[in-house]
Scaffold this motif. Structure first.
Motif, mmCIF file in Angstrom:
data_model
loop_
_atom_site.group_PDB
_atom_site.id
_atom_site.type_symbol
_atom_site.label_atom_id
_atom_site.label_comp_id
_atom_site.label_asym_id
_atom_site.label_seq_id
_atom_site.Cartn_x
_atom_site.Cartn_y
_atom_site.Cartn_z
ATOM 1 N N LEU A 1 0.846 -1.186 0.000
ATOM 2 C CA LEU A 1 0.000 0.000 0.000
ATOM 3 C C LEU A 1 0.884 1.239 0.000
ATOM 4 N N LEU A 2 0.680 2.110 -0.973
ATOM 5 C CA LEU A 2 1.435 3.361 -1.024
ATOM 6 C C LEU A 2 1.019 4.251 0.150
ATOM 7 N N VAL A 3 2.018 4.785 0.855
ATOM 8 C CA VAL A 3 1.726 5.644 1.990
ATOM 9 C C VAL A 3 2.491 6.971 1.897
ATOM 10 N N SER A 4 2.997 7.262 0.711
ATOM 11 C CA SER A 4 3.652 8.541 0.457
ATOM 12 C C SER A 4 3.318 8.975 -0.957
ATOM 13 N N GLY A 5 3.862 10.106 -1.380
ATOM 14 C CA GLY A 5 3.465 10.634 -2.673
ATOM 15 C C GLY A 5 2.033 11.147 -2.591
ATOM 16 N N TRP A 6 1.315 11.071 -3.709
ATOM 17 C CA TRP A 6 -0.074 11.502 -3.725
ATOM 18 C C TRP A 6 -0.921 10.724 -2.730
ATOM 19 N N TRP A 7 -0.636 9.431 -2.585
ATOM 20 C CA TRP A 7 -1.477 8.564 -1.764
ATOM 21 C C TRP A 7 -1.114 8.641 -0.285
ATOM 22 N N GLY A 8 -0.136 9.483 0.050
ATOM 23 C CA GLY A 8 0.147 9.786 1.436
ATOM 24 C C GLY A 8 -0.499 11.094 1.869
ATOM 25 N N MET A 9 -1.077 11.820 0.921
ATOM 26 C CA MET A 9 -1.744 13.089 1.214
ATOM 27 C C MET A 9 -3.175 12.833 1.691
ATOM 28 N N VAL A 10 -3.946 12.103 0.905
ATOM 29 C CA VAL A 10 -5.286 11.639 1.282
ATOM 30 C C VAL A 10 -5.442 10.235 0.695
ATOM 31 N N GLN B 1 -11.524 -5.473 4.459
ATOM 32 C CA GLN B 1 -11.677 -6.923 4.369
ATOM 33 C C GLN B 1 -10.480 -7.576 3.682
ATOM 34 N N LYS B 2 -9.942 -6.887 2.684
ATOM 35 C CA LYS B 2 -8.866 -7.466 1.885
ATOM 36 C C LYS B 2 -7.503 -7.372 2.564
ATOM 37 N N TYR B 3 -7.230 -6.213 3.194
ATOM 38 C CA TYR B 3 -5.884 -5.965 3.718
ATOM 39 C C TYR B 3 -5.798 -5.993 5.243
ATOM 40 N N GLY B 4 -6.947 -5.963 5.942
ATOM 41 C CA GLY B 4 -6.951 -6.102 7.397
ATOM 42 C C GLY B 4 -6.126 -5.063 8.128
ATOM 43 N N ARG B 5 -5.174 -5.539 8.928
ATOM 44 C CA ARG B 5 -4.368 -4.640 9.763
ATOM 45 C C ARG B 5 -3.549 -3.650 8.944
ATOM 46 N N ALA B 6 -3.119 -4.063 7.773
ATOM 47 C CA ALA B 6 -2.336 -3.162 6.924
ATOM 48 C C ALA B 6 -3.177 -1.947 6.530
ATOM 49 N N TRP B 7 -4.463 -2.169 6.252
ATOM 50 C CA TRP B 7 -5.329 -1.052 5.899
ATOM 51 C C TRP B 7 -5.587 -0.159 7.111
ATOM 52 N N GLN B 8 -5.739 -0.766 8.286
ATOM 53 C CA GLN B 8 -5.912 0.028 9.503
ATOM 54 C C GLN B 8 -4.683 0.905 9.762
ATOM 55 N N GLU B 9 -3.508 0.354 9.508
ATOM 56 C CA GLU B 9 -2.278 1.122 9.664
ATOM 57 C C GLU B 9 -2.225 2.258 8.644
ATOM 58 N N TYR B 10 -2.653 1.963 7.418
ATOM 59 C CA TYR B 10 -2.675 3.002 6.383
ATOM 60 C C TYR B 10 -3.610 4.138 6.782
ATOM 61 N N CYS B 11 -4.782 3.805 7.318
ATOM 62 C CA CYS B 11 -5.751 4.834 7.716
ATOM 63 C C CYS B 11 -5.211 5.688 8.867
ATOM 64 N N LYS B 12 -4.409 5.098 9.750
ATOM 65 C CA LYS B 12 -3.790 5.888 10.817
ATOM 66 C C LYS B 12 -2.763 6.853 10.245
ATOM 67 N N ARG B 13 -2.006 6.375 9.250
ATOM 68 C CA ARG B 13 -0.971 7.207 8.646
ATOM 69 C C ARG B 13 -1.565 8.292 7.744
ATOM 70 N N VAL B 14 -2.690 7.967 7.104
ATOM 71 C CA VAL B 14 -3.351 8.897 6.181
ATOM 72 C C VAL B 14 -4.804 9.055 6.654
ATOM 73 N N PRO B 15 -5.056 9.956 7.587
ATOM 74 C CA PRO B 15 -6.378 10.023 8.216
ATOM 75 C C PRO B 15 -7.475 10.627 7.351
ATOM 76 N N TYR B 16 -7.111 11.444 6.364
ATOM 77 C CA TYR B 16 -8.141 12.126 5.578
ATOM 78 C C TYR B 16 -8.467 11.332 4.322
#
Length: 296
Positions: free
Chosen positions: A215-224, A274-289
């Motif tokens: 999951l990208l967490v920087s660049g454009w996809w780290g903004m929102v 459903q697909k990524y589980g904890r990884a998606w939860q971590e992504y949402c914490k890193r990218v809250p908006y």
């Protein structure tokens, strides 16, 4: 093209009727389709719901994929032709098209051209991957898109709006910003999916998932979480502003599209969780908006 503006209502009716008949045929075809060809959400057992959402994921006639073809080609190209016809009609009525009409046509032509040029990217969208091809998508692709997305040009034909050059330049700047975000985010995502080692994306920070994907967490996809939606909404506002502020009708697309993208984003959130589980939860914490930084 000169006759088209006077035929929009009967054409919209005929296209809606055609969409209904086509959807009935697709539903009948899906009744004999193998289980492997059915859509995850279109087989509830409720015939009305399944007819609307679509039972078969990618109905085909030989190698011809109806959903992939209809997703972009007829509706978007029809939208451009309607806009062009309205521009020509305004030129006949008033001697030349207004600056506002030129902007609406140009902005929307760029949008359609971009979609067709990068057509392969539609293969990773929710419509193709998850949704069945039923009345919802058939009507949306064939009738809703060309006849409602051209409302700005329809409005300008009958309600001409004065537009000075300074305001036109500001609107163009807004369009450029929206397109820059939209194309930059989509290109970054598609490049990463094709080749994570590509030099343009190799340095981006990622989060590993249990599926093996990143999951990208920087660049454009780290903004929102959905920067492409943000760019889309900015462009929608830019091609409504030439119509002035005297009437709500030209802003119907902005309001409708905002509701559509918020709903689609919520569906996407559920699927990614459903697909990524904890990884998606971590992504949402890193990218809250979700779409608009510091707002939503």
């Amino acid at each position: 093209l000169g006759a088209l503006p006077g035929m929009l209502l009967p054409l919209a009716f005929a296209t809606t009727l055609t969409s209904f008949i086509f959807s009935l045929l697709l539903y009948a075809k899906a009744l004999v389709a193998p289980a492997s060809a059915l859509a995850p959400g279109g087989n509830s057992g409720n015939s009305m719901y399944d007819f609307f959402l679509g039972r078969e994921l990618n109905p085909r006639l030989g190698s011809f994929d109806f959903k992939y073809f209809c997703e972009l080609r007829p509706g978007l190209i029809g939208w451009v032709f309607i806009n062009l016809a309205l521009l020509m009609q305004e030129a006949e009525l008033r001697g030349s098209p207004s600056l506002a009409m030129w902007l609406v046509n140009g902005f929307q032509l760029l949008y359609v051209g971009d979609a067709l040029w990068y057509e392969e990217s539609v293969l990773t969208t929710m419509d193709i991957i998850h949704d069945g091809f039923g009345f919802m998508l058939v009507f949306g692709d064939l009738a809703w898109v060309p006849f409602t997305y051209s409302l700005q040009a329809q409005f300008l034909l009958y309600h001409p709006q004065p537009l000075g050059l300074p305001m036109a330049l500001l609107i163009c700047l807004l369009k450029v910003i929206g397109y820059y975000i939209f194309r930059g985010a989509n290109s970054q995502k598609n490049t990463f999916r094709k080749n994570p080692s590509d030099p343009s994306v190799a340095g981006l920070e990622t989060i590993p998932t249990a599926t093996g994907r990143q999951l990208l967490v920087s660049g454009w996809w780290g903004m929102v979480r959905h920067p492409n939606y943000l760019g889309d909404l900015i462009m929608a506002l830019a091609w409504s502003l030439p119509c002035g502020l005297s009437h709500l009708l030209p802003y119907f697309y902005v309001l409708y599209f905002t509701a559509l993208l918020v709903h689609r984003e919520a569906r996407d959130e559920q699927q990614c969780l459903q697909k990524y589980g904890r990884a998606w939860q971590e992504y949402c914490k890193r990218v809250p908006y979700r779409i608009i930084p510091y707002v939503y």
